[in-house]
Scaffold this active site. Structure first.
Site, PDB file in Angstrom:
ATOM      1  N   GLY A  18       0.829  -1.215   0.000  1.00  0.00           N
ATOM      2  CA  GLY A  18       0.000   0.000   0.000  1.00  0.00           C
ATOM      3  C   GLY A  18       0.860   1.259   0.000  1.00  0.00           C
ATOM      4  CE  LYS A  43      -1.628  -5.731  -5.008  1.00  0.00           C
ATOM      5  NZ  LYS A  43      -1.460  -4.293  -4.891  1.00  0.00           N
ATOM      6  CB  THR A 102      -4.636   1.130  11.132  1.00  0.00           C
ATOM      7  OG1 THR A 102      -3.814   0.332  10.298  1.00  0.00           O
ATOM      8  CG2 THR A 102      -5.890   1.561  10.397  1.00  0.00           C
ATOM      9  CD  GLU A 103      -6.269   8.939  13.684  1.00  0.00           C
ATOM     10  OE1 GLU A 103      -5.306   9.331  13.017  1.00  0.00           O
ATOM     11  OE2 GLU A 103      -6.925   9.670  14.458  1.00  0.00           O
ATOM     12  CE1 TYR A 164       6.830  10.728  16.065  1.00  0.00           C
ATOM     13  CE2 TYR A 164       6.159  12.245  14.328  1.00  0.00           C
ATOM     14  CZ  TYR A 164       6.144  10.975  14.873  1.00  0.00           C
ATOM     15  OH  TYR A 164       5.481   9.973  14.241  1.00  0.00           O
ATOM     16  CD  GLU A 214      -3.851  11.927  24.023  1.00  0.00           C
ATOM     17  OE1 GLU A 214      -2.925  12.527  23.447  1.00  0.00           O
ATOM     18  OE2 GLU A 214      -4.710  11.267  23.423  1.00  0.00           O
ATOM     19  CG  HIS A 252      -5.204  11.117  19.897  1.00  0.00           C
ATOM     20  ND1 HIS A 252      -4.188  11.473  20.747  1.00  0.00           N
ATOM     21  CD2 HIS A 252      -4.647  10.972  18.683  1.00  0.00           C
ATOM     22  CE1 HIS A 252      -3.057  11.541  20.067  1.00  0.00           C
ATOM     23  NE2 HIS A 252      -3.300  11.248  18.805  1.00  0.00           N
TER      24      HIS A 252
END
Lengths: 295, 376
Positions: A18, A43, A102-103, A164, A214, A252
């Site tokens: 992908g 594939k 994945t989100e 980051y 968070e 999120h």
């Protein structure tokens, strides 16, 4: 040392052909990750070029990839509709460490995928996570290799780019990392703060831990209690979302204050009550980490 | 995505649950006709995505059709927590003997659906949880087996001692679980679940939220979205694939990544400013997304400055810079733009911005302080 993975980890990529999968697979290989195979249903039999000189086989199923290559970890870059199924396939094939980037995976799908992974004894990192990087050794996921460096700090975070930001400050201030783990921004995640803290506690090279939390849920509160009962190295914390209004999801899926629970204030208090110094700004994380290490 | 009460009841009825009758109307004449049909004694309920409808005067009891129409006149168009009432649900009154509670949500810790029931229904369940937690019975449901018959029965016995009622309640709980799973809900609630003087158990209020991640595979559920319940900015953000939350301040924020976006808002507050919004442009540097983001932010007349905070990892800073330049070229932006770009290809990004007469700084503290200063 590093936690969970190292330079010997043999990695397959689900969704290797992908757009995202192929890009990040090449980034990982360039960093030094031992990518041994890819899986894309339909594939199988093709090969995938990691670089100009190196290529790996693509298989139709994870079971085939594991049988042929002895892979023991997988990174998943498949779309949300198929991602839970990809986790279950990897768990069923005996892959011990599964990173799901994945989100947007339906939460009810994840209730089943996590249940199966627990039954099979697999560790799932994520979903909706940037992955894990062990500076100088390996990276599984999308954390940019350019911002990390080897050193004594272990980092755990629910976020991507905020991680980051924090790592960037640590690296710039001369504080390298043993491992940086992004545990994911979803409400149901496979690896918690406490899991990572326990792993760092067993790692002799990790001399301090940074935890970036968070709003939403109680994972930070549990982590704080665990730290005070079990950990004898310093921990520095940060909580994002002090200005977030209650009842509203902040990007999120897991970042939501429900009723009066899951607020930044509650989490900050839990950190401070358990001896964790809390940075007020992202830039302060590195300052507190350096102080706590006496450097 | 939240559903209206009448939509939630439709889903419950479709699942075979006993639900009291009701229909929606959007004008007093329609309400009068429905009230006549139900024999005059009806409840008129505002259909808005907000709790506390009763306290706000959005739920009224009528003894005849004229009174129902008068209530409708008062309720239609009223504002409840900022939301304008466009529809009311009209239902016949019920002969209520007892009020219980039943609800399902996904438990983060247990990583599975949890079914909760309480014989103390009809009130705010969070309040019951705080004042009398023993009155709430919880059951974690293994998603692979679903709610098993003995589990539904066991919970139902916590609500009723009369076996005839227990049996009806168990059937409702089973169907509630099925409706929850089949519609991809993140929350489904009946409060109150009543028993009538005549010995019937039924749902007379319903609340359902759908997991947004389910909508792509459930077009029928996705079609239940009420466009009137969404602000223009929210609708635009959703269409552009942006995470956006409107706040009250004057510093417009445009950030990549949800965690960094929250931390940016917090830092604006830390330096004495007030964020106007949460906005995550995601990992993409597609100029169309940047344009949409800027349009949404600048549509708010209260915004005095726009702050970009981009940490380029996989997202390359030069791509984002290109997007900003394109967006600024396409739009007429009258307020200052302050930009922070760090990470992959930041030097190149700075050159692209400089050519377009824009400057960027490298630190988050710096850019936020500048934004707060410009916002005054």
């Amino acid at each position: 040392m590093s936690i969970y993975v190292d330079e010997t980890t043999r990695v397959i990529v689900q969704g290797i052909t992908g757009r995202d999968g192929s890009f990040h697979t090449r980034q990982m290989a360039a960093y030094g990750t031992r990518v041994v195979a890819g899986v894309t249903p339909g594939k199988g039999g093709r090969s995938f070029a990691l670089s100009g000189k190196e290529e790996v086989p693509v298989y139709d199923t994870v079971a085939d990839a594991v049988a042929e290559t002895g892979a023991n970890a997988s990174v998943i870059y498949v779309p949300p509709a198929f991602a839970a199924s990809a986790i279950m396939e990897a768990a069923d094939a005996g892959v011990g460490f599964i990173v799901c980037v994945t989100e947007g995976i339906p939460v009810l799908d994840m209730t089943r995928a996590h249940a199966l992974a627990r039954d099979r004894g697999c560790r799932v990192l994520g979903p909706n996570c940037p992955g894990i990087i062990c500076p100088g050794k390996t990276t599984l996921g999308i954390i940019p290799g350019s911002i990390v460096t080897e050193g004594p700090v272990g980092l755990i975070s629910r976020s991507g780019t905020l991680t980051y930001e924090a790592v960037h400050h640590l690296t710039r201030d001369g504080l390298g990392q043993t491992t940086c783990v992004g545990i994911g921004g979803d409400p149901l995640i496979g690896t918690s703060f406490v899991d990572c803290l326990a792993a760092f506690a067993d790692d002799p090279d990790t001399e301090a831990v940074v935890m970036i939390g968070e709003i939403g849920g109680t994972a930070e509160q549990e982590a704080a209690a665990w730290v005070s009962a079990n950990l004898d190295i310093p921990v520095v914390g940060f909580i994002a979302g002090r200005t977030a209004p209650p009842g509203t999801r902040m990007g999120h899926a897991g970042a939501i204050i429900s009723g009066s629970s899951g607020t930044a204030a509650e989490k900050t208090r839990a950190f401070e009550d358990n001896g964790i110094k809390v940075a007020k700004r992202p830039a302060e994380i590195a300052v507190l980490a350096r102080e706590s290490l006496g450097r | 995505m939240d559903l209206h009460e009448y939509q939630a009841k439709e889903l419950f009825r479709a699942a075979g649950m006993a639900v009291n009758p009701g229909e929606v109307a959007d004008d007093p004449q329609g309400v009068r006709a429905l009230a006549e049909e139900y024999g005059g004694r009806v409840v008129v309920k505002a259909q808005v995505h907000s709790g506390g409808r009763g306290k706000a005067g959005g739920v009224k009891l009528a003894t005849d059709a004229d009174e129902a129409a008068r209530h409708a006149e008062a309720i239609l168009g009223m504002k409840i927590r900022g939301l304008t009432v466009g529809h009311v649900l009209v239902s016949p009154t019920e002969d209520i003997a007892t009020e219980a509670y039943a609800g399902i949500l996904v438990d983060r810790e247990g990583q599975c659906p949890v079914l909760m029931v309480s014989a103390e229904g009809g009130v705010d369940i969070e309040e019951v949880a705080a004042t009398n937690p023993d009155a709430i019975h919880k059951l974690q449901v293994d998603p692979r087996y679903g709610l098993m018959p003995h589990q539904a029965w066991g919970l139902a016995t916590r609500l009723f001692s009369d076996p005839a009622l227990t049996k009806q309640a168990a059937r409702i709980l089973t169907r509630l679980y099925r409706a929850f799973v089949d519609n991809g809900a993140s929350m489904a609630e009946i409060n109150p679940l009543i028993s009538t003087g005549g010995g019937k158990v039924k749902a007379i209020d319903a609340k359902v939220s759908i997991d947004d991640n389910e909508l792509f595979r459930r077009p029928a559920v996705a079609a239940l979205r009420d466009p009137d319940s969404e602000s223009e900015a929210d609708a635009k953000a959703r269409a552009a694939g942006l995470s956006f939350v409107k706040l009250e301040g004057n510093v417009g924020c445009c950030v990549n990544g949800a965690g960094l976006a929250m931390a940016t808002m917090d830092l604006v507050k830390y330096y004495g400013g007030d964020p106007a919004n949460f906005l995550d442009i995601g990992g993409s540097s597609n100029p169309d997304k940047v344009v949409a983001a800027l349009e949404i932010i600048t549509a708010d007349a209260g915004v005095k400055v726009i702050l970009f905070n981009i940490f380029g990892g996989i997202t390359r800073c030069d791509d984002v810079a290109q997007g900003i330049v394109e967006a600024v070229g396409r739009l007429d932006i009258a307020i200052p733009l302050v930009i922070r770009l760090t990470g992959t290809n930041e030097e190149l990004a700075r050159e692209i911005l400089a050519e377009a007469g824009l400057a960027a700084v490298a630190s988050m503290d710096e850019v936020v302080q500048e934004a707060v200063r410009l916002a005054g």
